[in-house]
Design a protein around this motif. Structure first.
Motif, PDB file in Angstrom:
ATOM      1  N   ALA A   1      33.500  25.651  17.476  1.00 11.64           N
ATOM      2  CA  ALA A   1      32.884  26.225  16.060  1.00 11.64           C
ATOM      3  C   ALA A   1      31.394  26.782  16.325  1.00 11.64           C
ATOM      4  O   ALA A   1      31.096  27.300  15.519  1.00 11.64           O
ATOM      5  N   ASP A   2      30.839  26.661  17.457  1.00 14.67           N
ATOM      6  CA  ASP A   2      29.308  27.016  17.640  1.00 14.67           C
ATOM      7  C   ASP A   2      29.360  28.615  17.496  1.00 14.67           C
ATOM      8  O   ASP A   2      30.170  29.385  18.015  1.00 14.67           O
ATOM      9  N   GLY A   3      28.286  29.235  16.712  1.00 13.67           N
ATOM     10  CA  GLY A   3      28.248  30.413  16.526  1.00 13.67           C
ATOM     11  C   GLY A   3      29.132  30.899  15.236  1.00 13.67           C
ATOM     12  O   GLY A   3      28.904  32.040  14.927  1.00 13.67           O
ATOM     13  N   LEU A   4      29.999  30.084  14.614  1.00 10.46           N
ATOM     14  CA  LEU A   4      30.722  30.607  13.687  1.00 10.46           C
ATOM     15  C   LEU A   4      30.376  30.271  12.131  1.00 10.46           C
ATOM     16  O   LEU A   4      30.937  30.493  11.163  1.00 10.46           O
TER      17      LEU A   4
ATOM     18  N   ASN B   1      29.796   7.458  17.108  1.00 10.95           N
ATOM     19  CA  ASN B   1      30.929   7.779  18.066  1.00 10.95           C
ATOM     20  C   ASN B   1      31.776   8.931  17.419  1.00 10.95           C
ATOM     21  O   ASN B   1      32.345   9.854  18.332  1.00 10.95           O
ATOM     22  N   HIS B   2      31.855   9.324  16.284  1.00  6.39           N
ATOM     23  CA  HIS B   2      32.363  10.650  15.969  1.00  6.39           C
ATOM     24  C   HIS B   2      31.871  11.759  16.365  1.00  6.39           C
ATOM     25  O   HIS B   2      32.278  12.748  16.840  1.00  6.39           O
ATOM     26  N   ILE B   3      30.377  11.723  16.338  1.00  6.14           N
ATOM     27  CA  ILE B   3      29.602  12.772  17.115  1.00  6.14           C
ATOM     28  C   ILE B   3      29.954  13.062  18.476  1.00  6.14           C
ATOM     29  O   ILE B   3      30.113  14.219  18.930  1.00  6.14           O
ATOM     30  N   ASP B   4      30.022  12.003  19.067  1.00  2.27           N
ATOM     31  CA  ASP B   4      30.368  12.252  20.550  1.00  2.27           C
ATOM     32  C   ASP B   4      31.750  12.701  20.677  1.00  2.27           C
ATOM     33  O   ASP B   4      32.217  13.351  21.596  1.00  2.27           O
ATOM     34  N   ASN B   5      32.816  12.087  20.038  1.00  2.00           N
ATOM     35  CA  ASN B   5      34.114  12.489  20.244  1.00  2.00           C
ATOM     36  C   ASN B   5      34.530  13.731  19.836  1.00  2.00           C
ATOM     37  O   ASN B   5      35.416  14.569  20.411  1.00  2.00           O
ATOM     38  N   THR B   6      33.795  14.396  18.916  1.00  2.00           N
ATOM     39  CA  THR B   6      33.937  15.761  18.571  1.00  2.00           C
ATOM     40  C   THR B   6      33.613  16.774  19.101  1.00  2.00           C
ATOM     41  O   THR B   6      33.467  18.077  18.723  1.00  2.00           O
ATOM     42  N   LYS B   7      32.590  16.669  20.279  1.00  2.00           N
ATOM     43  CA  LYS B   7      31.869  17.693  20.986  1.00  2.00           C
ATOM     44  C   LYS B   7      32.871  18.746  21.445  1.00  2.00           C
ATOM     45  O   LYS B   7      32.241  19.914  21.256  1.00  2.00           O
ATOM     46  N   PRO B   8      34.088  18.498  21.990  1.00  2.00           N
ATOM     47  CA  PRO B   8      34.771  19.641  22.242  1.00  2.00           C
ATOM     48  C   PRO B   8      35.110  20.593  21.352  1.00  2.00           C
ATOM     49  O   PRO B   8      35.014  21.939  21.378  1.00  2.00           O
TER      50      PRO B   8
ATOM     51  N   PRO C   1      22.280  22.113  16.445  1.00  2.00           N
ATOM     52  CA  PRO C   1      22.307  22.477  17.649  1.00  2.00           C
ATOM     53  C   PRO C   1      23.765  22.646  18.447  1.00  2.00           C
ATOM     54  O   PRO C   1      24.641  21.966  18.059  1.00  2.00           O
ATOM     55  N   ALA C   2      23.723  23.420  19.324  1.00  2.00           N
ATOM     56  CA  ALA C   2      25.029  23.786  20.101  1.00  2.00           C
ATOM     57  C   ALA C   2      25.822  22.261  20.694  1.00  2.00           C
ATOM     58  O   ALA C   2      24.887  21.685  21.194  1.00  2.00           O
ATOM     59  N   GLY C   3      26.829  22.020  20.499  1.00  2.00           N
ATOM     60  CA  GLY C   3      27.505  20.769  21.011  1.00  2.00           C
ATOM     61  C   GLY C   3      27.425  19.702  20.185  1.00  2.00           C
ATOM     62  O   GLY C   3      27.857  18.535  20.416  1.00  2.00           O
ATOM     63  N   PHE C   4      26.866  19.782  18.963  1.00  2.00           N
ATOM     64  CA  PHE C   4      26.824  18.865  18.036  1.00  2.00           C
ATOM     65  C   PHE C   4      28.235  18.739  17.154  1.00  2.00           C
ATOM     66  O   PHE C   4      28.313  19.808  16.610  1.00  2.00           O
ATOM     67  N   ALA C   5      28.539  17.677  16.902  1.00  2.00           N
ATOM     68  CA  ALA C   5      29.800  17.621  15.968  1.00  2.00           C
ATOM     69  C   ALA C   5      29.706  18.107  14.624  1.00  2.00           C
ATOM     70  O   ALA C   5      28.603  17.814  13.953  1.00  2.00           O
ATOM     71  N   ALA C   6      30.672  18.731  14.155  1.00  2.00           N
ATOM     72  CA  ALA C   6      30.642  19.214  12.797  1.00  2.00           C
ATOM     73  C   ALA C   6      30.909  17.861  11.939  1.00  2.00           C
ATOM     74  O   ALA C   6      31.829  17.186  11.948  1.00  2.00           O
ATOM     75  N   LEU C   7      29.692  17.346  11.347  1.00  2.00           N
ATOM     76  CA  LEU C   7      29.881  16.347  10.607  1.00  2.00           C
ATOM     77  C   LEU C   7      30.306  16.409   9.072  1.00  2.00           C
ATOM     78  O   LEU C   7      30.100  17.282   8.657  1.00  2.00           O
TER      79      LEU C   7
ATOM     80  N   LYS D   1      37.747  32.540  11.520  1.00  2.00           N
ATOM     81  CA  LYS D   1      37.730  31.999  12.836  1.00  2.00           C
ATOM     82  C   LYS D   1      37.027  30.594  12.570  1.00  2.00           C
ATOM     83  O   LYS D   1      37.636  29.663  13.440  1.00  2.00           O
ATOM     84  N   PHE D   2      36.102  30.233  11.708  1.00  2.00           N
ATOM     85  CA  PHE D   2      35.796  29.117  11.449  1.00  2.00           C
ATOM     86  C   PHE D   2      36.784  27.936  11.098  1.00  2.00           C
ATOM     87  O   PHE D   2      37.076  26.991  11.339  1.00  2.00           O
TER      88      PHE D   2
END
Length: 340
Positions: free
Chosen positions: A294-297, A282-289, A22-28, A235-236
């Protein structure tokens, strides 16, 4: 399927549910690595069988690894030794072993034989099996100083690999490391022999050098496989520095963080692991920006989370949300060292 007359293992896609983050989720992502000797010995195994469906994941105990005292070179210390972040130049191998349900307990019974071998490998940083019994898949989180360390591991674990071969129906292998390590002739030849695909690690990847040594590996890792089309590839890749910057600045409990990629197959991975479940959240929250960039890439992402049963229990909700498969870590997983 594994060709019975050859020593090559067929490359299969990871056992995972295909689902878009989902959009806004951190690249894990995450790390870890593998028993190549198994793949070599598994070449004589039968053609691929359907992945066995088990019942419940194996519960993890908190006892220290068997054989730890016998490994004289292992230093016992339980507090986290904080180390400076260093470029991650290590080589890891990712094996996915498909084990029929009727063979799973026999397969697990061989874990200690592998540990006994690896206890004597000075180039190994950590080594431990993880299991997804629902899908009948065994993985191994392992990593080495360099190509030579991995090649030594292959030779060193040939005996237990031979015992495990008949119990496995299929195997998929990947080798992740710096370009200069992956291009060493001996490793190139071995990768072709066992049918392993190669993933080049990004130079921005780092290790914190802080994993406690001589104790069980209780870390939590996440394995993301991003499928990226050619038109979105550059781009990704350009977003990766944003993730690295955020993780380095704000995540003291991150053990390692390193993107790797196989452009030919259009797959990007991230070799990352954390102290515990809370650090991953915490990583998930920290990397939201960075995730927003990356969303859509990428077209889709397949996810797995590996760690002790007690930590995975804390991640049940997020795992369901993102469609991640859970792999329970064997309690005897080891951490041998945190520096080359």
């Amino acid at each position: 399927a594994i060709a019975p007359a050859t020593a090559t293992a067929t490359l299969l896609r990871p056992p995972r549910r295909l689902r878009r983050l989902p959009a806004g989720f951190a690249a894990l992502a995450a790390a870890a690595a593998a028993v190549v000797a198994l793949a070599v010995m598994f070449a004589s195994a039968s053609s691929a069988a359907r992945i066995a469906r088990g019942a419940l994941a194996r519960s993890v105990m908190t006892a220290p690894p068997r054989g730890l005292a016998a490994a004289g070179r292992m230093r016992l210390r339980r507090s986290f030794a904080v180390g400076a972040q260093a470029q991650d130049k290590r080589v890891s191998i990712h094996p996915y072993f498909t084990v029929p349900k009727e063979n799973m307990e026999q397969f697990k019974a061989l874990f200690d034989d592998f540990y006994a071998c690896v206890d004597n490998e000075p180039a190994c940083h950590y080594y431990g099996f993880t299991v997804n019994e629902e899908d009948g898949v065994v993985f191994n989180r392992e990593i080495y100083d360099n190509a030579e360390g991995l090649l030594n591991h292959i030779e060193n674990t040939a005996v237990p690999g031979g015992k495990a071969g008949p119990l496995c129906s299929n195997v998929r292998l990947e080798i992740h490391g710096p370009k200069e390590e992956l291009e060493k002739p001996a490793l190139v030849e071995k990768a072709k022999e066992i049918g392993a695909s190669m993933f080049i690690t990004d130079e921005s990847g780092f290790t914190s050098q802080m994993m406690s040594t001589g104790v069980p590996d209780t870390s939590v890792s996440i394995h993301p496989y991003f499928h990226v089309s050619p038109d979105k590839w550059d781009k990704f890749m350009a977003v990766h520095p944003e993730y690295v910057k955020l993780v380095k600045a704000n995540e003291p409990k991150c053990h390692q963080y390193c993107f790797s990629y196989n452009k030919e197959d259009g797959i990007v991975f991230n070799r990352e692991s954390y102290v515990d479940a809370d650090a991953l959240l915490n990583h998930i929250d920290n990397t939201k920006p960075a995730n927003e960039l990356a969303d859509g890439l990428f077209d889709k992402v397949d996810l797995e989370i590996h760690g002790p049963a007690s930590e995975l229990e804390k991640l049940q909700d997020v795992a369901k949300e993102i469609g991640a498969k859970l792999f329970v870590a064997d309690p005897n997983s080891r951490v041998y060292k945190n520096k080359p």
